[in-house]
Write a protein that holds these residues in place. Structure first.
Motif, PDB file in Angstrom:
ATOM      1  N   VAL A   1      39.896  28.018  15.500  1.00 27.83           N
ATOM      2  CA  VAL A   1      41.360  27.932  15.557  1.00 27.83           C
ATOM      3  C   VAL A   1      41.856  28.241  16.968  1.00 27.83           C
ATOM      4  O   VAL A   1      42.775  27.589  17.476  1.00 27.83           O
TER       5      VAL A   1
ATOM      6  N   LYS B   1      43.995  25.529  19.393  1.00 27.47           N
ATOM      7  CA  LYS B   1      45.276  25.736  20.079  1.00 27.47           C
ATOM      8  C   LYS B   1      45.204  25.258  21.530  1.00 27.47           C
ATOM      9  O   LYS B   1      46.140  24.654  22.052  1.00 27.47           O
TER      10      LYS B   1
ATOM     11  N   GLU C   1      45.172  21.448  21.514  1.00 32.78           N
ATOM     12  CA  GLU C   1      46.506  20.873  21.300  1.00 32.78           C
ATOM     13  C   GLU C   1      47.266  20.761  22.619  1.00 32.78           C
ATOM     14  O   GLU C   1      47.915  19.748  22.908  1.00 32.78           O
TER      15      GLU C   1
ATOM     16  N   ILE D   1      43.881  16.500  13.996  1.00 34.69           N
ATOM     17  CA  ILE D   1      43.968  17.702  13.171  1.00 34.69           C
ATOM     18  C   ILE D   1      44.022  17.353  11.692  1.00 34.69           C
ATOM     19  O   ILE D   1      43.489  18.075  10.835  1.00 34.69           O
TER      20      ILE D   1
ATOM     21  N   ILE E   1      48.208  26.041  12.656  1.00 32.26           N
ATOM     22  CA  ILE E   1      47.715  24.725  13.039  1.00 32.26           C
ATOM     23  C   ILE E   1      48.164  23.688  12.025  1.00 32.26           C
ATOM     24  O   ILE E   1      48.504  22.553  12.371  1.00 32.26           O
TER      25      ILE E   1
END
Length: 529
Positions: A482, A486, A489, A505, A527
């Protein structure tokens, strides 16, 4: 994992004790104990690689055979705590924490012992039994006198070379009134005489203790050797005439006589001899005479074993000084490459400085042919430096990159740094994927630089890292995934591909929908909603 043998373990521990002070060793121990060594691997029989988490992630190489080739990518720019930490972690990987603690105790114990030790020696004094030669005597007469007066000093050097220091001072003092040019050559002969005494002394040491005595003797003699090289650099061939010419021949002959012996020696007599040759090679008469003598040495039959690698190395260097590179390479091809390579690298570096690309191509091809057969850190490191320089100066020539790529994985660290330096970010990222590196292993500054300049090339690296973290099938791995998502992204958005991020995702969430713990971490990290 293969294990370093006892001799190399001993060599590495001794080198760490010699080059790292007790405070740095202690800090390395703390790094190891706190788990900051991320990994450690044995690359070959005498080389360790490791990664250590400090203020950044640092890559460490430890060469137990030639410790001077050891290096770390940290800013300290010297032998550092990360090196000690990697060695302790390696000991742990073989035999547990007790082995690491025993290594730490031995290293610090040796260091303290050396700091406390004092040496008492009997100093040989001028006996006066032999008449000192006159100022205009031949160098051979001076050599015979030195041997008669001080030739047994080595017998007082069983544990230390301290007995030779007053000999060196006394012999230098005999020519204080000489002019500087003559004095310089006499002092060079004196230094060689003293080094020869050390060579005789080391032969009396038993095999078990030889390594430690070699380190001690070399450290003691280092300023003498450096002084010799300084004196050699001060030679002006145009001023070496008459009586001084005979002194040059004597000094060169002394060094050559030692270097040609096919036996284990304490000092690098090849370099000692070549220091004279490099300065005198501009004298055409001297150069031709010395080259002819070396060619005759190559053909000479001798009852005693001859160091053929030295003979061909010396002949090669003389040819190089005379800009006969083809013959130089032919001679180098007849040497033991492991022993002659350190002489070859400066030759190529000089040709690089001159920018003669045709000659550079011949030298680099010769090096690659030999290095590709015996890959290790000592040979690849200097060669990679040359390849990086060549690729920087001649970026349109593909062979420099090809050499570096074909030497993977040994060339990884240098190739990675090079592609960053020349801003070949796509090639850099492909290399990390090939080796299997994670973004967190690549150093914060490097990742920031590439992410800012070329965010798209970092995306596959994060994909690979995320998949690996998920496949760990534990909560810690899911949290790491996770955290990486991030960062990923932000990369997609920096690359102006927010739509691709959404599809990616969605695919991840769908692909691992049965991993309940992972789905919970996705929800906690916001997320997915």
């Amino acid at each position: 994992m293969a294990s370093l043998d006892d001799k190399l373990h001993t060599a590495l521990e001794h080198s760490l004790g010699q080059h790292l002070n007790e405070e740095i060793i202690r800090r390395g121990w703390d790094y190891y104990r706190s788990g900051q060594v991320l990994n450690v691997k044995q690359a070959d029989e005498d080389t360790l690689y490791g990664a250590v988490q400090g203020s950044d992630v640092y890559s460490v190489l430890l060469d137990s055979d030639h410790f001077r080739y050891s290096k770390c990518t940290c800013p300290f720019n010297d032998y550092c705590k990360h090196m000690a930490a990697v060695y302790f972690a390696y000991c742990h990987s073989l035999d547990g924490e007790s082995a690491a603690k025993a290594a730490y105790d031995r290293i610090t114990g040796v260091d303290r012992k050396q700091q406390r030790s004092t040496v008492t020696v009997s100093v040989p004094k001028f006996s006066g039994r032999h008449v000192q030669p006159s100022d205009d005597a031949s160098p051979e007469e001076w050599g015979l006198w030195m041997d008669a007066e001080y030739g047994e000093t080595w017998r007082s050097c069983r544990h230390s070379l301290h007995a030779l220091q007053p000999v060196l001072s006394a012999l230098k003092g005999t020519t204080k009134h000489w002019d500087k040019k003559s004095q310089r050559l006499h002092w060079m002969s004196v230094i060689l005489f003293v080094l020869d005494q050390a060579e005789q002394a080391i032969k009396t040491v038993d095999t078990f203790s030889r390594y430690y005595h070699e380190m001690s003797f070399l450290r003691m003699a280092e300023p003498w050797v450096e002084h010799y090289y300084t004196l050699a650099l001060e030679l002006e061939p145009a001023e070496v005439t008459g009586h001084n010419r005979s002194w040059v021949d004597y000094v060169a002959g002394y060094a050559k006589g030692r270097a040609v012996k096919n036996e284990q020696q304490l000092f690098d007599w090849t370099y000692i001899y070549l220091a004279i040759c490099e300065r005198m090679a501009v004298d055409a008469d001297w150069y031709e005479h010395e080259l002819d003598a070396m060619r005759k040495e190559e053909l000479r039959d001798s009852e005693e074993p001859v160091n053929r690698t030295f003979v061909h190395t010396a002949a090669a260097m003389l040819c190089f000084f005379g800009r006969n590179d083809e013959e130089a390479l032919a001679h180098f091809g007849k040497t033991d490459f492991q022993r002659s390579q350190k002489v070859i690298y400066p030759c190529v570096a000089q040709r690089l400085e001159e920018g003669d690309w045709e000659l550079i191509g011949h030298w680099m091809s010769f090096l690659y042919d030999h290095i590709s057969k015996v890959k290790n850190a000592r040979t690849i490191g200097p060669f990679m430096t040359l390849c990086r320089r060549a690729d920087t100066d001649q970026p349109d020539e593909p062979r420099w990159t090809r050499y570096m790529v074909e030497l993977l994985p040994h060339s990884y660290a240098d190739l990675s740094d090079h592609w960053l330096a020349v801003q070949k970010y796509e090639e850099w990222a492909d290399l990390q994927l090939l080796i299997g590196m994670k973004p967190d292993d690549l150093g914060i500054q490097n990742v920031r630089e590439v992410s800012k300049a070329a965010p798209s090339v970092m995306i596959p690296l994060y994909h690979q890292s995320i998949e690996e973290a998920i496949h760990s099938r534990n909560r810690q791995g899911y949290r790491l995934a996770v955290k990486e998502l991030k960062k990923l992204e932000r990369l997609y958005k920096a690359d102006k591909h927010a739509d691709k991020w959404e599809r990616y995702i969605e695919g991840i969430a769908s692909k691992y929908q049965r991993l309940r713990a992972f789905q919970e971490e996705l929800w906690k990290g916001k997320i997915v909603t």
